[in-house]
Design an enzyme around this catalytic site. Structure first.
Site, short mmCIF file in Angstrom:
data_model
loop_
_atom_site.label_atom_id
_atom_site.label_comp_id
_atom_site.label_asym_id
_atom_site.label_seq_id
_atom_site.Cartn_x
_atom_site.Cartn_y
_atom_site.Cartn_z
N HIS A 173 -4.69 -3.38 6.23
CA HIS A 173 -4.51 -3.65 4.80
C HIS A 173 -5.87 -4.07 4.25
O HIS A 173 -6.19 -5.25 4.12
CB HIS A 173 -3.47 -4.76 4.59
CG HIS A 173 -3.38 -5.17 3.14
ND1 HIS A 173 -2.92 -4.34 2.15
CD2 HIS A 173 -3.74 -6.32 2.51
CE1 HIS A 173 -2.98 -4.95 0.98
NE2 HIS A 173 -3.48 -6.16 1.17
N ASP B 11 0.84 -1.20 0.00
CA ASP B 11 0.00 0.00 0.00
C ASP B 11 0.88 1.25 0.00
O ASP B 11 0.60 2.23 -0.70
CB ASP B 11 -0.91 -0.02 1.23
CG ASP B 11 -1.58 -1.37 1.38
OD1 ASP B 11 -2.23 -1.80 0.42
OD2 ASP B 11 -1.42 -2.02 2.43
N1 LIG Z 1 -0.57 -7.94 2.33
C1 LIG Z 1 -0.59 -7.69 1.03
O1 LIG Z 1 -0.29 -6.56 0.60
C2 LIG Z 1 -0.94 -8.76 0.02
C3 LIG Z 1 -0.76 -8.49 -1.34
C4 LIG Z 1 -1.06 -9.48 -2.27
C5 LIG Z 1 -1.56 -10.70 -1.84
N2 LIG Z 1 -1.75 -10.91 -0.52
C6 LIG Z 1 -2.23 -12.20 -0.02
O2 LIG Z 1 -1.15 -13.14 -0.08
C7 LIG Z 1 -1.66 -14.45 -0.11
C8 LIG Z 1 -0.98 -15.28 -1.18
O3 LIG Z 1 -1.23 -14.77 -2.47
P1 LIG Z 1 -0.81 -15.61 -3.77
O4 LIG Z 1 -1.22 -14.78 -4.94
O5 LIG Z 1 0.59 -16.09 -3.67
O6 LIG Z 1 -1.81 -16.83 -3.62
P2 LIG Z 1 -1.72 -18.29 -4.29
O7 LIG Z 1 -3.07 -18.88 -4.10
O8 LIG Z 1 -1.12 -18.23 -5.64
O9 LIG Z 1 -0.69 -19.04 -3.35
C9 LIG Z 1 -0.95 -19.32 -2.02
C10 LIG Z 1 -0.21 -20.59 -1.67
O10 LIG Z 1 -0.35 -20.78 -0.28
C11 LIG Z 1 -0.44 -22.18 -0.05
N3 LIG Z 1 -1.01 -22.39 1.28
C12 LIG Z 1 -2.30 -22.33 1.67
N4 LIG Z 1 -2.40 -22.65 2.97
C13 LIG Z 1 -1.15 -22.89 3.41
C14 LIG Z 1 -0.61 -23.27 4.66
N5 LIG Z 1 -1.39 -23.49 5.71
N6 LIG Z 1 0.73 -23.45 4.76
C15 LIG Z 1 1.54 -23.25 3.69
N7 LIG Z 1 1.08 -22.90 2.47
C16 LIG Z 1 -0.25 -22.72 2.34
C17 LIG Z 1 -1.31 -22.68 -1.20
O11 LIG Z 1 -1.15 -24.07 -1.41
C18 LIG Z 1 -0.76 -21.84 -2.36
O12 LIG Z 1 0.28 -22.50 -3.04
C19 LIG Z 1 -3.18 -14.28 -0.29
O13 LIG Z 1 -3.79 -14.37 0.98
C20 LIG Z 1 -3.30 -12.88 -0.82
O14 LIG Z 1 -4.58 -12.32 -0.57
C21 LIG Z 1 -1.44 -9.97 0.42
O1 LIG Z 2 -6.65 -7.06 -2.59
C1 LIG Z 2 -6.40 -8.26 -2.61
O2 LIG Z 2 -7.28 -9.13 -2.45
C2 LIG Z 2 -4.99 -8.72 -2.84
C3 LIG Z 2 -3.97 -7.96 -2.09
O3 LIG Z 2 -4.25 -7.82 -0.75
C4 LIG Z 2 -3.64 -6.64 -2.72
O4 LIG Z 2 -3.69 -5.62 -2.05
O5 LIG Z 2 -3.26 -6.63 -3.91
#
Ligand SMILES: NC(=O)c1ccc[n+]([C@@H]2O[C@H](COP(=O)([O-])OP(=O)(O)OC[C@H]3O[C@@H](n4cnc5c(N)ncnc54)[C@H](O)[C@@H]3O)[C@@H](O)[C@H]2O)c1
Ligand SMILES: O=C(O)C[C@H](O)C(=O)O
Length: 364
Positions: free
Chosen positions: A187, A159
């Site tokens: 977030h 962000d």
């Molecule tokens: N904070 C932020 O700014 C931000 C930004 C983008 C994404 N995210 C979040 O990050 C996370 C991951 O995003 P992504 O695009 O890589 O998702 P993705 O679905 O491509 O990958 C997530 C992975 O996590 C694994 N997983 C699920 N539960 C698990 C556990 N208990 N232990 C270990 N691995 C586990 C899944 O098998 C999968 O491979 C999501 O929750 C997404 O919303 C946060």
């Molecule tokens: O907004 C979402 O669901 C994904 C992630 O947290 C983001 O900010 O890109």
């Protein structure tokens, strides 16, 4: 050559990790002279995919990678780690309410907190990326009573970076020419991107260079909902930018932010009247492996209302998972506040740092 440090990444076969792992391995997080041992954690169903990712890491022949190990549970995967990048989380599926998502992830982060408490290096730094990041971080920390709350962070750096990138584009300056931007709170779409303390090129107040209507009606909602905007256009949630933000967060926490203001989701110590004990994004400076909240910023009425709204949302999320939170076990935990125990740079808590070469047989 420095001793290798151990870094666990959960969700290591997912989209964000597919960018993050290769950057860590190339030295972009902890520097070009810091060898790393990667401890990759996934759910059992994703272990084949993870093996493929590990093969690609091997094929890059990164000089800094001194070991890779694959794990289907955090108690093995977090053993001896100095850094935890907690990316894996249960995504929201059809028909799932926000409270269902909170609860599903509460189970995951409670287990990971217990694992960190039991097997990680005592100076571990843990960053929660998986959503809902702030409340997942609270659950994680509360399940690790022997570690300080300041050893845990929720990622709001994406962000923060978005706030810099979009403002830089509007003003026609490089984002690195802007300092003092910060994002307060959760977030989520209630976050408050605050430009009132930002300076452009060292001396011009950013807020005087933009139109108030644009700031409040276009810029702010754009930052708040940027994640959804990316999903709409890309068909997938942000991955490369999220990986870059995770890298930036951990780099600055470990090595310092070089005098620049950054936003981190950290345990509230009551600064700015924010309720104690929730993970809330504050403006901080990082130095010597720890962070300090920037104090005494003037917050106008608009800012106070925005900060309250996002605080309220975090308190509601906390209430929704309260029945899953272990009670605070030691009053001293509260006192630890932000006086980070992770300020130490020596890692000597009895871990095996003897691996000085890449062990292919560790991909198992
Ligand atoms: N904070 C932020 O700014 C931000 C930004 C983008 C994404 N995210 C979040 O990050 C996370 C991951 O995003 P992504 O695009 O890589 O998702 P993705 O679905 O491509 O990958 C997530 C992975 O996590 C694994 N997983 C699920 N539960 C698990 C556990 N208990 N232990 C270990 N691995 C586990 C899944 O098998 C999968 O491979 C999501 O929750 C997404 O919303 C946060
Ligand atoms: O907004 C979402 O669901 C994904 C992630 O947290 C983001 O900010 O890109």
């Amino acid at each position: 050559m420095k001793q290798p440090v151990r870094i666990a990444v959960t969700g290591a076969a997912g989209n964000i990790s597919y960018s993050l792992l290769f950057k860590i391995a190339a030295g972009e997080m902890l520097g070009p002279d810091q060898p790393v041992i990667l401890q990759l954690v996934e759910i059992p169903q994703a272990m084949d995919k993870l093996r493929g990712v590990a093969m690609e890491l091997e094929d890059c022949a990164f000089p800094l990678v001194h070991g890779i190990s694959l794990h289907d549970n955090p108690f093995d995967g977090f053993r001896g780690i100095h850094y935890a990048m907690l990316v894996g989380a249960r995504p929201r599926s059809k028909g799932m309410e926000r409270a269902d998502l909170l609860e599903a992830n509460a189970v995951i982060f409670a287990e990971q907190g217990k694992a960190l408490n039991e097997v990680a290096n005592r100076d571990v730094k843990a960053l929660v990326v998986g959503n809902p990041a702030n409340t997942n971080c609270l659950i994680l920390s509360r399940n690790a009573p022997n570690l300080a709350p300041s050893q845990f962070c929720a990622m709001t750096r994406l962000d923060h970076n978005r706030a810099l990138g979009i403002l830089g584009n509007k003003l026609g300056v490089n984002p690195s020419d802007i300092d003092g931007v910060c994002v307060w709170g959760n977030h989520s779409p209630t976050m408050y991107p605050d430009l009132h303390h930002a300076q452009v090129l060292g001396d011009e107040a950013a807020i005087d260079m933009i139109d108030e209507k644009w700031y409040k009606d276009e810029y702010t909602p754009r930052i708040q909902k940027r994640g959804a905007e990316i999903i709409e256009w890309r068909g997938l949630s942000s991955a490369a930018s999220a990986a870059q933000a995770a890298l930036d967060h951990m780099h600055d926490w470990a090595l310092g932010s070089d005098g620049r203001v950054v936003s981190m989701g950290i345990i509230s110590d009551g600064s700015y009247g924010v309720a104690k004990g929730i993970y809330y994004s504050f403006p901080v400076l990082c130095e010597f492996g720890s962070y300090q909240i920037i104090q005494n910023l003037h917050i106008n009425d608009y800012g106070q209302a925005m900060m309250k709204k996002t605080e309220q949302e975090l308190l509601e999320e906390k209430a929704a998972v309260d029945h899953l939170l272990p009670k605070e076990t030691a009053a001293s935990r509260e006192e630890l506040g932000t006086s980070s125990r992770s300020g130490q740079t020596e890692f000597d808590a009895g871990i095996d740092t003897g691996e000085s070469y890449y062990k292919a047989d560790r991909i198992c």
